[in-house]
Enzyme design. Structure first.
Site, short mmCIF file in Angstrom:
data_model
loop_
_atom_site.label_atom_id
_atom_site.label_comp_id
_atom_site.label_asym_id
_atom_site.label_seq_id
_atom_site.Cartn_x
_atom_site.Cartn_y
_atom_site.Cartn_z
N TRP A 194 -46.99 -98.64 2.04
CA TRP A 194 -47.59 -97.92 3.17
C TRP A 194 -48.01 -98.88 4.29
CZ3 TRP A 194 -49.12 -97.64 -1.90
CH2 TRP A 194 -50.22 -98.42 -2.26
N GLU A 251 -53.48 -92.79 1.63
CA GLU A 251 -54.95 -92.87 1.58
C GLU A 251 -55.54 -91.86 0.61
OE1 GLU A 251 -56.90 -95.11 2.53
OE2 GLU A 251 -55.53 -96.27 3.78
N THR A 303 -56.81 -93.55 -7.56
CA THR A 303 -56.02 -94.34 -8.50
C THR A 303 -55.85 -95.76 -8.01
OG1 THR A 303 -54.80 -92.29 -8.88
CG2 THR A 303 -53.85 -94.23 -9.83
N GLY A 359 -54.15 -86.59 -11.22
CA GLY A 359 -55.41 -85.85 -11.40
C GLY A 359 -55.91 -85.28 -10.08
N TYR A 383 -64.05 -91.05 5.62
CA TYR A 383 -63.26 -92.22 5.24
C TYR A 383 -61.78 -92.03 5.62
CZ TYR A 383 -60.30 -95.35 2.83
OH TYR A 383 -59.30 -96.25 2.60
N ASP A 428 -64.84 -97.35 2.42
CA ASP A 428 -64.69 -96.87 1.04
C ASP A 428 -65.58 -97.74 0.14
OD1 ASP A 428 -63.40 -99.28 0.84
OD2 ASP A 428 -61.59 -98.49 -0.11
N CYS A 452 -65.97 -116.22 -4.37
CA CYS A 452 -66.58 -116.65 -3.10
C CYS A 452 -65.91 -117.89 -2.51
CB CYS A 452 -68.07 -116.90 -3.30
SG CYS A 452 -68.96 -115.43 -3.84
N CYS A 472 -63.27 -116.83 -0.19
CA CYS A 472 -63.61 -115.80 0.80
C CYS A 472 -63.72 -116.39 2.21
CB CYS A 472 -64.94 -115.15 0.42
SG CYS A 472 -65.44 -113.88 1.60
N CYS A 477 -72.02 -115.15 4.73
CA CYS A 477 -72.41 -114.12 3.76
C CYS A 477 -73.83 -114.38 3.25
CB CYS A 477 -71.42 -114.11 2.59
SG CYS A 477 -71.85 -112.92 1.31
N1 ADE Z 1 -57.40 -98.57 -0.57
C1 ADE Z 1 -57.66 -97.65 0.34
N2 ADE Z 1 -56.87 -97.78 1.41
C2 ADE Z 1 -56.07 -98.82 1.16
C3 ADE Z 1 -55.04 -99.45 1.86
N3 ADE Z 1 -54.65 -98.98 3.05
N4 ADE Z 1 -54.44 -100.50 1.29
C4 ADE Z 1 -54.82 -100.92 0.08
N5 ADE Z 1 -55.79 -100.38 -0.63
C5 ADE Z 1 -56.40 -99.33 -0.11
#
Ligand code: ADE
Length: 365
Positions: free
Chosen positions: A22, A35, A41, A79, A118, A136, A205, A208, A214
């Protein structure tokens, strides 16, 4: 500082992001499907579903007209089947209200079935470049550690604060220098949460890009963050407790081996809050002749995952057979000293004590 922050995050994202199907499209329909699937999942498991779904139903029109059976088959294993039904409802609305074109205004996106803040932020920012946050669980965790937010993150207050934080980044970053796109910033935060600022086990960390700013890292608070206090998720069970009495004896029974309080004794119970007539009918069906019925007080008992909301009746019966019948009739001494009656029934055990005019000790475990 803000510019440096976004630049570091995006540079990290461009060089470390996972290659996910995606992320090769700007089609809002496909981004939306991904999304919704990703809400329930793991990323690796979603890939196959996403590819099959978008192959079979490549656009809004095909989803809107898909047979329910086929839709549910494509969703099988994911699900939360209502999400698939909502996808279809939304596709039909897009056909009817927006001429088959995925809407580009955030309010219109949000107005579709199954699309909350979201999802609207994710699709709006990734597909249309809208400066809308997509917070999220991953982003919430990253934000809580970054800002050392020590309150419960499972609240509207925390979510709104995280959204304001991201919105501020989106609104105040100039595009120069770091190929800034709102969708990439949102996905970079999600990605950071998924692969670096881990939910379980130690966050990485040292890898990161944001560790230098942070606060969780600086103050060493990351270990106990984010704080998650779940709302009461106990299941409520309603039941009617029957204090079935004959002379000075009261009916008890051993609770079945498979259920709650197994092996302990309790009073007979009926599922639900039943009427006096139904309670009498229940007792009669067990072979006892009811003479008199009187309502008792209601009570609540809280177990770790279940709440019992109880009402009760005292039912006097004419006779019981001492060598049989489904229930054992126990005298006061036996109830008091020998039989482990579960403490969930304590309000009704006390009723018996009161009826006998005694203040005996609790007959409970
Ligand atoms: N979790 C929610 N949206 C995502 C995305 N676009 N790419 C990877 N993980 C995700």
């Amino acid at each position: 500082m803000r510019e440096g922050f976004v630049k570091a995050l995006l540079e990290w994202y461009y060089s470390h992001k996972r290659d996910l199907p995606w992320r090769h499209t700007s089609d809002p329909y496909k981004i939306w499907i991904s999304e919704i699937m990703l809400q329930q999942t793991r990323v690796q498991a979603v890939i196959q579903y996403y590819l099959a779904f978008t192959r079979e139903l490549p656009d809004i029109r095909s989803l809107a007209s898909c047979e329910e059976q086929k839709l549910l088959k494509l969703w099988e294993g994911l699900g939360y089947y209502n999400r698939a039904r909502n996808l279809q409802k939304a596709a039909c609305e897009i056909e009817n209200r927006f001429g088959g074109h995925f809407p580009e205004r955030i309010e219109d996106i949000r107005s579709l079935p199954g699309i909350g803040r979201y999802t609207a932020g994710a699709v709006g920012s990734i597909a249309f470049g809208l400066p809308e946050p997509a917070v999220d669980g991953n982003v919430l965790r990253v934000w809580a550690r970054l800002t050392s937010y020590e309150e419960n993150i499972l609240t509207e207050k925390a979510k709104s604060a995280a959204e304001s934080f991201v919105k501020n980044l989106l609104d105040n970053t100039s595009p120069d220098g770091c190929a800034f796109k709102p969708g990439n910033l949102n996905q970079a935060l999600i990605e950071l949460g998924a692969v670096v600022c881990l939910p379980a086990g130690e966050p990485k960390c040292e890898e990161c890009p944001l560790s230098s700013v942070c606060l969780g890292y600086k103050h060493g608070t990351w270990e106990k963050l984010p704080l998650k206090i779940k709302k009461n998720s106990r299941r409520i069970e309603e039941l009617t407790v029957l204090i079935v009495r004959c002379g000075n004896k009261t009916a008890i029974l051993k609770r079945s081996s498979g259920g709650l309080l197994k092996g302990l004794y309790g009073f007979p119970t009926v599922e639900g809050h039943v009427s006096a007539e139904e309670a009498v009918a229940f007792v009669s069906a067990k072979g006892y002749d009811a003479l008199h019925v009187r309502p008792l007080k209601s009570a609540v008992h809280i177990f770790s995952h279940i709440e019992w909301h109880m009402t009760g009746y005292e039912i006097r019966v004419s006779d019981f057979s001492s060598d049989g019948g489904p229930w054992h009739f126990a005298g006061f001494e036996e109830l008091q000293n020998e039989t482990p009656v579960a403490s969930a029934f304590a309000p009704y055990t006390e009723t018996i004590n009161l009826m006998l005019g005694k203040r005996g000790k609790r007959t409970s475990l």
